[in-house]
Design a protein around this motif. Structure first.
Motif, PDB file in Angstrom:
ATOM      1  N   ALA A 139       0.766  -1.388  -0.086  1.00  0.00           N
ATOM      2  CA  ALA A 139       0.014   0.150  -0.293  1.00  0.00           C
ATOM      3  C   ALA A 139       0.847   1.220  -0.022  1.00  0.00           C
ATOM      4  CB  ALA A 139      -0.809   0.113   1.245  1.00  0.00           C
ATOM      5  N   GLY A 140       1.960   1.217   0.550  1.00  0.00           N
ATOM      6  CA  GLY A 140       3.171   2.276   0.577  1.00  0.00           C
ATOM      7  C   GLY A 140       3.486   2.628  -0.496  1.00  0.00           C
ATOM      8  N   PRO A 167      11.799  -3.607   4.573  1.00  0.00           N
ATOM      9  CA  PRO A 167      10.238  -3.288   4.328  1.00  0.00           C
ATOM     10  C   PRO A 167       9.863  -1.946   4.590  1.00  0.00           C
ATOM     11  CG  PRO A 167      10.224  -5.566   5.688  1.00  0.00           C
ATOM     12  CD  PRO A 167      11.808  -4.757   5.557  1.00  0.00           C
ATOM     13  N   GLY A 168       9.036  -1.520   3.631  1.00  0.00           N
ATOM     14  CA  GLY A 168       8.429   0.136   3.941  1.00  0.00           C
ATOM     15  C   GLY A 168       9.422   0.971   3.356  1.00  0.00           C
ATOM     16  N   PHE A 169      10.413   0.579   2.715  1.00  0.00           N
ATOM     17  CA  PHE A 169      11.281   1.568   1.911  1.00  0.00           C
ATOM     18  C   PHE A 169      11.148   1.428   0.114  1.00  0.00           C
ATOM     19  CE2 PHE A 169      12.764   0.770   6.140  1.00  0.00           C
ATOM     20  CZ  PHE A 169      13.106   2.276   6.544  1.00  0.00           C
ATOM     21  N   TYR A 170      11.136   2.368  -0.293  1.00  0.00           N
ATOM     22  CA  TYR A 170      10.983   2.161  -1.870  1.00  0.00           C
ATOM     23  C   TYR A 170      12.338   3.000  -2.547  1.00  0.00           C
ATOM     24  CZ  TYR A 170       6.591   1.373   0.670  1.00  0.00           C
ATOM     25  OH  TYR A 170       5.713   0.736   1.471  1.00  0.00           O
ATOM     26  N   ARG A 171      12.364   2.818  -3.774  1.00  0.00           N
ATOM     27  CA  ARG A 171      13.287   3.283  -4.715  1.00  0.00           C
ATOM     28  C   ARG A 171      12.591   3.999  -6.013  1.00  0.00           C
ATOM     29  NH1 ARG A 171      17.617   4.603  -6.292  1.00  0.00           N
ATOM     30  NH2 ARG A 171      18.093   4.766  -8.591  1.00  0.00           N
ATOM     31  N   VAL A 172      12.659   4.885  -6.312  1.00  0.00           N
ATOM     32  CA  VAL A 172      11.931   5.712  -7.230  1.00  0.00           C
ATOM     33  C   VAL A 172      12.955   5.807  -8.475  1.00  0.00           C
ATOM     34  CG1 VAL A 172      10.522   7.883  -8.046  1.00  0.00           C
ATOM     35  CG2 VAL A 172      10.585   6.992  -5.611  1.00  0.00           C
TER      36      VAL A 172
END
Length: 595
Positions: free
Chosen positions: A291-292, A315-320
């Motif tokens: 969902a994040g 978990p909960g960390f993203y790369r754009v």
């Protein structure tokens, strides 16, 4: 060993099992090693935190303080079958605030479980500031929160989880900030975690001031969050389709609309850590992390930036990943090239991972080789365009290039360490995707030596009295404080060992300053770009490995009088992308002045 201890050990075992299955034993080993190292750096935090709590006299003075502008702050809490001890501690942490112009709005979605109702109606009968509503049924975390917000009548809404609690002066600090910064519409504080029994405080999160790129990587704002009632109304309710990351989605939407965003660098919020919580067991809410990711995607669509979002190992960390528009021309600039052998290794590294073709290598040459050897080398490598500029004057290479830049036909300048022997695949596209974003100044990556130690990347102003590299010396594969070494974020400056800037902006900023020491010319350029209203960005997805191994021993800091005089105010002001509670003597984000 108690039941809680056994549950905690079981939770850690489950986390380890899931991590091994997903990423392998080697990564788990590194993760465990880093966790142990971080705990060592935070040893003494409990005493540090307790020593900063208010004395009784200070509490009394705060209660007597009269604000010219004393807004009503609505603390909103979605309740769901909260254990009595946690519920009471949460409520009393609000009612005992040294700032009294508040209301506590509690929306109870516990359904047929009436234990919370019995406790909270008792508080409401004794204190008119407590507003309680029993919902007909559980509406989910988003729905329950929306119900609590709907009860609020305050000028500001403060969001508190049902099993967490506040420091006694949290709302006083909020009110003090709002009086000094009346245009603030979104405000957050630092936070830490607290054990199940409320006895041990640990893992303090000392946050930067508002950092858009970091927020796209992770919901670092999280707790304690306060928003103006106007902004909350304009942003809209929590959205059920983002349940589990509903607060992240809300913060992203609110940040897009807020007139001013503030940050109080104090630990004012304690996040309860127990086996069912995300704080203790990230895998307990795996759906929340998807969902994040979707929340970040939705944010990027609203802001009109073309990019893809991927979940990272943690978990909960993203790369754009930002898309490149068109085929801009890039000049890869090697300012300090010492020999033909170094150039040969650099060209070999470029050839291995060349996925973008529209570039040239511009080598500023001051080495001993004769022209014929250089010309022969260029002929041998016709598939890679190489230009050599001979620097034989007394002026240094930085000054020579600043004058040469006006004559180039490239769109972007990429400054790289000439000793680079390995680069990450697609690094040119990653540089360009960031550099083309509106308002971008310089884009930096991370640079390691041959021994696998981080030597350059993002810069922290004031580190060692000047400007130093964040996480210098960190081993490859380790992610640093709250994974910040591997997260995209904004910084005041990035290292010139891996830095891209548009040629137009480079020229508008005046190029490299002649009057600043060479080792700070990159920081000086970045600060000048900031002065033009640009944002400097750190993207650790760009990785370079250089030849040679850096010295491990602490070096004496050399004086840089010209740089220090020119940027005196910036160096003496706390770096807003760092935190005033973190050390300026060490690059590992350890706490400043732990007893």
């Amino acid at each position: 060993m108690g039941r809680n201890d056994l549950s905690a050990h079981a939770a850690y075992a489950r986390r380890g099992y899931h991590y091994i299955r997903e990423y392998g034993m080697r990564r788990l080993y590194r993760k465990a090693r880093e966790h142990i190292g971080r705990n060592a750096l935070e040893r003494g935090y409990q005493s540090w935190m307790l020593s900063r709590r208010l004395t009784e006299r200070e509490k009394e003075l705060q209660r007597e303080h009269v604000f010219q502008r004393a807004p009503l702050i609505s603390v909103v809490v979605p309740v769901y079958r909260t254990p009595e001890a946690f519920l009471r501690e949460m409520v009393e942490s609000v009612l005992h605030q040294t700032y009294s112009n508040l209301e506590l709005c509690l929306a109870d979605g516990s359904g047929d479980d009436d234990s919370a109702e019995r406790i909270l109606t008792g508080y409401a009968e004794r204190d008119a500031r407590v507003r309680y509503q029993k919902l007909p049924h559980n509406l989910g975390i988003a729905g329950n929160t929306n119900a609590a917000v709907a009860m609020a009548s305050g000028d500001y809404v403060a969001l508190l989880d049902h099993d967490d609690f506040l420091e006694e002066h949290a709302l006083f600090e909020i009110a003090r900030w709002l009086e000094a910064h009346p245009d603030t519409e979104l405000l957050y504080t630092d936070e830490d975690k607290v054990t199940f029994d409320s006895q041990t405080f640990f893992q303090p999160h000392f946050k930067p001031d508002f950092n858009e790129d970091l927020l796209r990587s992770n919901n670092y704002i999280c707790h304690f969050l306060v928003v103006s009632r106007r902004l909350a109304r304009e942003t809209g309710a929590y959205r059920e389709e983002f349940d589990g990351a509903q607060d992240y989605d809300f913060i992203l939407r609110a940040s897009e609309r807020a007139k001013e965003i503030g940050h109080i660098p104090q630990i004012l919020y304690h996040w309860r850590c127990h086996t069912a919580s995300t704080a203790a067991n990230p895998e307990s809410k795996a759906y929340a992390y998807e969902a994040g990711r979707r929340a970040v995607e939705s944010h990027l669509e609203r802001t009109g930036e073309e990019a893809t979002v991927e979940s990272m190992d943690n978990p909960g960390f993203y790369r754009v990943s930002y898309r490149v528009s068109g085929r801009p021309r890039v000049s890869i600039v090697l300012l300090e090239l010492s020999s033909l052998a170094v150039l040969r290794r650099f060209v070999r590294a470029m050839g291995r991972h060349r996925t973008y073709a529209d570039f040239e290598i511009l080598a500023l040459w001051s080495g001993p080789e004769k022209n014929k050897l250089i010309l022969n080398f260029i002929k041998e490598h016709r598939q890679i365009p190489i230009k050599v500029v001979y620097c034989i004057s007394a002026r240094n290479n930085f000054v020579t290039f600043s004058r040469l830049a006006e004559k180039l036909d490239s769109d972007y300048l990429l400054f790289m360490d000439a000793r680079t022997e390995r680069v990450s695949r697609g690094f040119l596209e990653t540089f360009l995707g960031n550099a083309q974003r509106p308002g971008t100044g310089a884009v930096g990556g991370r640079v390691y030596d041959s021994g696998g130690r981080l030597v350059a990347g993002a810069k922290v102003l004031g580190l060692a009295g000047q400007a130093g590299d964040a996480f210098a010396g960190l081993r490859f594969g380790y992610s640093g404080y709250f994974h910040k070494a591997v997260l995209q974020q904004n910084f005041h400056a990035v290292s010139g060992k891996a830095m891209m800037v548009s040629r137009k902006d480079f020229l508008e900023a005046g190029g490299f300053s002649e009057d600043v020491e060479d080792r700070f010319k990159d920081v000086d350029l970045c600060l000048k770009l900031e002065g033009l209203g640009r944002r400097n960005r750190y993207d650790p997805g760009i990785v370079l490995v250089t030849g040679g191994e850096s010295a491990r021993r602490r070096r004496t800091v050399k004086a840089a009088p010209a740089f220090e005089k020119k940027w005196k105010d910036a160096l003496q002001t706390p770096d807003r992308f760092y935190n005033c509670n973190l050390s300026l003597e060490s690059s590992d984000y350890r706490i400043r002045q732990i007893p």
